[in-house]
Design a protein around this motif. Structure first.
Motif, PDB file in Angstrom:
ATOM      1  N   HIS A   1      54.772  52.462  61.147  1.00  0.00           N
ATOM      2  CA  HIS A   1      53.381  52.293  61.591  1.00  0.00           C
ATOM      3  C   HIS A   1      53.094  50.904  62.161  1.00  0.00           C
ATOM      4  CE1 HIS A   1      53.087  55.762  58.774  1.00  0.00           C
ATOM      5  NE2 HIS A   1      52.513  56.239  59.863  1.00  0.00           N
TER       6      HIS A   1
ATOM      7  N   HIS B   1      58.563  58.267  60.101  1.00  0.00           N
ATOM      8  CA  HIS B   1      57.236  58.822  59.815  1.00  0.00           C
ATOM      9  C   HIS B   1      57.374  59.899  58.737  1.00  0.00           C
ATOM     10  CE1 HIS B   1      54.718  56.951  62.907  1.00  0.00           C
ATOM     11  NE2 HIS B   1      55.818  56.949  63.648  1.00  0.00           N
TER      12      HIS B   1
ATOM     13  N   ARG C   1      45.387  50.311  61.685  1.00  0.00           N
ATOM     14  CA  ARG C   1      46.021  50.848  60.481  1.00  0.00           C
ATOM     15  C   ARG C   1      47.430  50.273  60.315  1.00  0.00           C
ATOM     16  NH1 ARG C   1      43.737  56.288  59.282  1.00  0.00           N
ATOM     17  NH2 ARG C   1      45.827  56.910  58.700  1.00  0.00           N
TER      18      ARG C   1
ATOM     19  N   HIS D   1      48.589  49.709  55.006  1.00  0.00           N
ATOM     20  CA  HIS D   1      47.819  50.577  54.111  1.00  0.00           C
ATOM     21  C   HIS D   1      47.929  50.014  52.696  1.00  0.00           C
ATOM     22  CE1 HIS D   1      47.650  54.845  52.115  1.00  0.00           C
ATOM     23  NE2 HIS D   1      46.546  54.166  51.894  1.00  0.00           N
TER      24      HIS D   1
ATOM     25  N   GLN E   1      50.079  54.062  65.786  1.00  0.00           N
ATOM     26  CA  GLN E   1      51.418  54.587  65.515  1.00  0.00           C
ATOM     27  C   GLN E   1      51.371  55.881  64.723  1.00  0.00           C
ATOM     28  OE1 GLN E   1      54.235  53.048  66.842  1.00  0.00           O
ATOM     29  NE2 GLN E   1      52.630  51.915  67.878  1.00  0.00           N
ATOM     30  N   HIS E   2      50.224  56.213  64.149  1.00  0.00           N
ATOM     31  CA  HIS E   2      50.086  57.477  63.418  1.00  0.00           C
ATOM     32  C   HIS E   2      50.153  58.610  64.441  1.00  0.00           C
ATOM     33  CE1 HIS E   2      48.842  54.702  60.333  1.00  0.00           C
ATOM     34  NE2 HIS E   2      48.997  55.682  59.451  1.00  0.00           N
ATOM     35  N   ARG E   3      51.033  59.554  64.210  1.00  0.00           N
ATOM     36  CA  ARG E   3      51.345  60.581  65.207  1.00  0.00           C
ATOM     37  C   ARG E   3      50.117  61.323  65.729  1.00  0.00           C
ATOM     38  NH1 ARG E   3      56.534  63.124  62.288  1.00  0.00           N
ATOM     39  NH2 ARG E   3      55.130  62.873  60.541  1.00  0.00           N
ATOM     40  N   SER E   4      49.187  61.678  64.847  1.00  0.00           N
ATOM     41  CA  SER E   4      48.002  62.419  65.304  1.00  0.00           C
ATOM     42  C   SER E   4      47.146  61.562  66.228  1.00  0.00           C
ATOM     43  CB  SER E   4      47.169  62.900  64.119  1.00  0.00           C
ATOM     44  OG  SER E   4      46.662  61.792  63.391  1.00  0.00           O
ATOM     45  N   ARG E   5      47.086  60.286  65.959  1.00  0.00           N
ATOM     46  CA  ARG E   5      46.289  59.379  66.798  1.00  0.00           C
ATOM     47  C   ARG E   5      46.983  59.093  68.122  1.00  0.00           C
ATOM     48  NH1 ARG E   5      42.144  57.142  63.637  1.00  0.00           N
ATOM     49  NH2 ARG E   5      42.281  58.016  61.559  1.00  0.00           N
TER      50      ARG E   5
ATOM     51  N   ASN F   1      45.771  49.447  67.036  1.00  0.00           N
ATOM     52  CA  ASN F   1      46.247  49.857  65.721  1.00  0.00           C
ATOM     53  C   ASN F   1      45.452  49.141  64.632  1.00  0.00           C
ATOM     54  OD1 ASN F   1      47.639  50.830  63.542  1.00  0.00           O
ATOM     55  ND2 ASN F   1      49.601  49.889  64.078  1.00  0.00           N
TER      56      ASN F   1
ATOM     57  N   ARG G   1      41.245  54.762  54.630  1.00  0.00           N
ATOM     58  CA  ARG G   1      42.213  55.776  55.031  1.00  0.00           C
ATOM     59  C   ARG G   1      41.510  57.124  54.916  1.00  0.00           C
ATOM     60  NH1 ARG G   1      47.508  57.984  51.876  1.00  0.00           N
ATOM     61  NH2 ARG G   1      48.151  59.467  53.456  1.00  0.00           N
TER      62      ARG G   1
END
Length: 181
Positions: free
Chosen positions: A38, A15, A59, A62, A44-48, A57, A118
């Motif tokens: 991801h 990441h 995302r 990209h 897989q996005h850390r904030s999510r 997922n 995005r």
């Protein structure tokens, strides 16, 4: 009319903000880019993941079009393919103008479906001061415009390389504008 094509492909197993350009990537249906941090059926996005790790997922892949990067370079910013974290950099198709649900055929086999925009974060500014302002602004109507590419899910897997053709298949029915995902 210029043929839409893939300019470069990128992936990273960690990441990090930028992804190194590679010769080819393998898209896996329902997962994303093989070997990319991801990839997965759930976010897989850390904030999510911190908010709700069970979310689907949307995302997985990209995409950004090279023309946006060229505009940033024209504004004096130093940014190249893969450096904004995109997996696929394209040329000749206005990704930001596509409706939700558009299918993009990448090369001979792979097909992705565009899920949304995005939503750029402040990491962009840490990468290159001034880049966030280039990627998020206001349109003539005062609405926020996000220019940091589109997100997609993999419908049909396959190998994608620089030089591959990009074929756009618009969804049937009333077009739904892209929203951040």
């Amino acid at each position: 009319m210029t043929r839409a094509s893939v300019v470069s492909v990128s992936r990273d197993s960690a990441h990090r903000f930028s992804k190194p350009v590679v010769d080819e990537i393998t898209l896996v249906a329902g997962l994303g880019v093989e070997g990319d941090a991801h990839s997965g059926t759930t976010v897989q996005h850390r904030s999510r993941v911190r908010r709700d790790p069970s979310q689907p997922n949307l995302r997985q892949v990209h995409l950004m079009h090279e023309e946006v990067l060229e505009e940033a370079r024209s504004a004096g910013l130093d940014v190249s393919p893969g450096e904004m974290g995109e997996n696929v950099t394209t040329r000749g198709v206005d990704l930001l103008g596509l409706p939700t649900g558009t299918r993009l055929r990448l090369g001979a086999e792979a097909v992705v479906e565009v899920t949304g925009l995005r939503n750029p974060c402040t990491q962009i500014e840490g990468f290159e001061p001034g880049l966030l302002k280039q990627m998020v602004g206001r349109g003539r109507d005062g609405q926020v415009e996000r220019r940091a590419g589109v997100m997609s899910v993999v419908l049909v897997g396959g190998t994608v390389r620089a030089g591959d053709e990009v074929v756009v298949e618009l969804p049937a029915g009333e077009p739904l504008p892209l929203q951040p995902v």
